[in-house]
Design an enzyme around this catalytic site. Structure first.
Site, short mmCIF file in Angstrom:
data_model
loop_
_atom_site.label_atom_id
_atom_site.label_comp_id
_atom_site.label_asym_id
_atom_site.label_seq_id
_atom_site.Cartn_x
_atom_site.Cartn_y
_atom_site.Cartn_z
N HIS A 22 0.88 -1.17 0.00
CA HIS A 22 0.00 0.00 0.00
C HIS A 22 0.91 1.22 0.00
O HIS A 22 1.57 1.53 0.99
CB HIS A 22 -0.88 -0.05 1.25
CG HIS A 22 -2.03 0.89 1.23
ND1 HIS A 22 -3.11 0.70 0.40
CD2 HIS A 22 -2.28 2.01 1.94
CE1 HIS A 22 -3.98 1.68 0.61
NE2 HIS A 22 -3.50 2.49 1.53
N LYS A 167 -9.84 7.34 -3.31
CA LYS A 167 -8.84 8.31 -2.89
C LYS A 167 -7.51 7.85 -3.47
O LYS A 167 -7.14 6.68 -3.34
CB LYS A 167 -8.82 8.32 -1.37
CG LYS A 167 -7.73 9.13 -0.74
CD LYS A 167 -8.13 9.45 0.69
CE LYS A 167 -6.97 9.32 1.64
NZ LYS A 167 -7.32 9.71 3.01
N LYS A 169 -3.45 8.23 -3.46
CA LYS A 169 -2.32 8.70 -2.67
C LYS A 169 -1.26 9.21 -3.62
O LYS A 169 -0.69 8.42 -4.38
CB LYS A 169 -1.78 7.53 -1.83
CG LYS A 169 -2.71 7.14 -0.70
CD LYS A 169 -2.61 8.16 0.41
CE LYS A 169 -3.33 7.70 1.67
NZ LYS A 169 -3.17 8.70 2.75
N ASP A 198 -4.96 12.51 -1.89
CA ASP A 198 -4.32 12.81 -0.61
C ASP A 198 -2.84 12.99 -0.89
O ASP A 198 -2.17 12.07 -1.35
CB ASP A 198 -4.55 11.66 0.38
CG ASP A 198 -4.01 11.97 1.76
OD1 ASP A 198 -3.44 13.07 1.96
OD2 ASP A 198 -4.17 11.12 2.67
N GLU A 224 -6.72 16.47 -0.20
CA GLU A 224 -6.39 16.28 1.22
C GLU A 224 -4.95 16.68 1.49
O GLU A 224 -4.03 16.22 0.81
CB GLU A 224 -6.62 14.80 1.57
CG GLU A 224 -6.36 14.46 3.01
CD GLU A 224 -6.81 13.03 3.35
OE1 GLU A 224 -7.62 12.45 2.59
OE2 GLU A 224 -6.36 12.50 4.37
N ASP A 249 -5.85 17.06 7.27
CA ASP A 249 -5.68 15.76 7.92
C ASP A 249 -4.51 15.83 8.90
O ASP A 249 -4.69 15.99 10.10
CB ASP A 249 -5.50 14.67 6.87
CG ASP A 249 -5.38 13.28 7.49
OD1 ASP A 249 -5.71 13.15 8.69
OD2 ASP A 249 -4.97 12.33 6.81
N LYS A 273 -10.11 11.64 12.96
CA LYS A 273 -9.44 10.37 13.28
C LYS A 273 -9.40 10.22 14.78
O LYS A 273 -8.86 11.10 15.47
CB LYS A 273 -8.02 10.37 12.71
CG LYS A 273 -8.00 10.29 11.19
CD LYS A 273 -6.59 10.20 10.63
CE LYS A 273 -6.65 10.04 9.11
NZ LYS A 273 -5.31 10.09 8.49
N GLU A 327 -13.47 6.70 5.23
CA GLU A 327 -12.50 5.81 4.58
C GLU A 327 -12.19 4.65 5.54
O GLU A 327 -11.04 4.24 5.66
CB GLU A 327 -11.23 6.58 4.21
CG GLU A 327 -10.59 7.27 5.40
CD GLU A 327 -9.32 8.03 5.07
OE1 GLU A 327 -9.04 8.27 3.88
OE2 GLU A 327 -8.61 8.38 6.03
#
Ligand SMILES: [Mg+2]
Length: 373
Positions: A22, A167, A169, A198, A224, A249, A273, A327
């Site tokens: 990831h 989303k 990255k 993001d 983001e 974030d 979060k 998410e």
């Protein structure tokens, strides 16, 4: 009636395999490391919580190992012998004696809520004032790093009705290459999906001004954390200029950060979060600041497993307007579970259990197997 006391607290580091590498701007995950917290109480009830971060120290200043060490040496001993049913008093005691450490505190608060929910036979969402929905829409992160592969993965998710918000990255590559990648994916998916990015703070303001304009012009719904949390002036200027809304974030590391961002007008969306605010109750304080300031909300994740994901979900289902969905897909990234029943994802949504506490039971055998020795 004598109070129910916290008898012992255990923090267990667990390494779980992931379905694929990831890729994030700051780290490529090959596995996910969770810290599972067990709070045992004098009435025989055990609460479970989770404190999870991404990539050791790549994301923030708490690592799985430091979380365990700080719970074992400092936070746990502060709670043992305290009233298990008074979560306010327990968390105030931690906040008074220990600065920061919101990830560790979040896992502890989750565990106390889970225990109290089991005790009162109520789901955690009801302890938090009551839910306004039973499920949450969940975005998926496309992070293979390959455009064609990401499009294929998105198409599959649309087909099986698991996700329709994606989303991406970005930030680790050269800006133009990232923009090309994002725009190609948006073109392929069109109106069938919401595509967001993001940047994980990887651009500077000079790069972000142009990139945010191009992303907005090409139908990207949300950007983001494009620049560093330290550059507050830049965040304020970008929030005024960008045609696509800017979400904070990394800029939010505490409830106080949320207030100061809102006061400065530095973002129009907040990622919530639990780990960065200090727990499911703490994250709702940030949610309330946002609502009062007219800032929209999004339910974020630290890619927690089932426990941390449902601790977040029980808080998020109590929020009136979650305009940008969530998410909470962490469990879907793992190939192994340490709970007996995995969270249920159906029809683009995560279902939030109505059973007592968080609604999860540890699978002792699997937990023992995946615990770091
Ligand atoms: Mg982020």
């Amino acid at each position: 009636m004598s109070p129910i006391l916290i008898e012992s607290i255990q923090a267990i580091v667990v390494d779980l395999p992931t379905i694929r590498p990831h890729k994030l701007a700051m780290h490529t995950m090959q596995k996910q490391t969770l810290v599972v917290i067990r709070v045992r109480c004098s009435d025989g009830i055990e609460g479970i919580g989770e404190s999870t971060t991404i990539g050791g120290l790549a994301y923030g200043n708490e690592s799985p190992e430091s979380i365990k060490q700080n719970i074992d040496s400092h936070l746990g001993p502060l709670l043992v012998g305290q009233d298990a049913a008074n979560i306010n008093a327990a968390m105030l005691r931690l906040d008074k004696a220990a600065k920061g450490n919101t990830f560790a505190k979040s896992g502890l608060e989750s565990a106390l809520l889970d225990a109290q929910g089991k005790r009162l036979e109520l789901p955690v969402s009801e302890l938090l004032g009551g839910r306004v929905r039973d499920s949450l829409e969940v975005a998926w992160t496309l992070a293979s790093g390959n455009t064609a592969k990401d499009i294929e993965e998105a198409e599959h998710m649309l087909d099986i009705r698991r996700h329709r918000i994606f989303k991406l990255k970005i930030g680790a590559n050269e800006v133009n290459a990232d923009l090309k990648h994002v725009i190609a994916i948006k073109r392929a998916l069109g109106e069938r999906a919401s595509v967001r990015v993001d940047v994980n703070q990887y651009w500077n303001e000079s790069q972000a001004i142009r990139a945010c304009q191009i992303l907005g012009d090409n139908g990207i719904d949300l950007i983001e954390q494009p620049i560093s949390r330290i550059n507050r002036g830049g965040q304020i200027r970008l929030n005024q200029r960008s045609p696509a809304p800017i979400m904070a974030d990394e800029s939010i590391e505490s409830v106080e950060d949320a207030f100061s961002l809102a006061a400065d007008g530095a973002a129009s969306i907040f990622a919530l979060k639990i780990a960065k605010n200090g727990g499911p109750r703490a994250v709702l304080r940030t949610g309330q600041i946002a609502e009062a300031a007219g800032i929209a909300l999004y339910g974020g994740t630290m890619l927690e497993g089932a426990i941390g994901t449902l601790a977040s979900a029980h808080a998020f289902v109590t929020i009136n307007k979650l305009t940008w969905a969530t998410e909470l897909f962490g469990p879907l990234l793992l190939t192994e579970e340490i709970v007996t029943e995995a969270p249920v994802y159906r029809d683009f949504q995560l279902e939030v259990p109505r059973t007592p506490g968080l609604g999860l039971t540890l699978d002792e055998e699997r937990l023992a197997f995946f615990s770091r020795k």
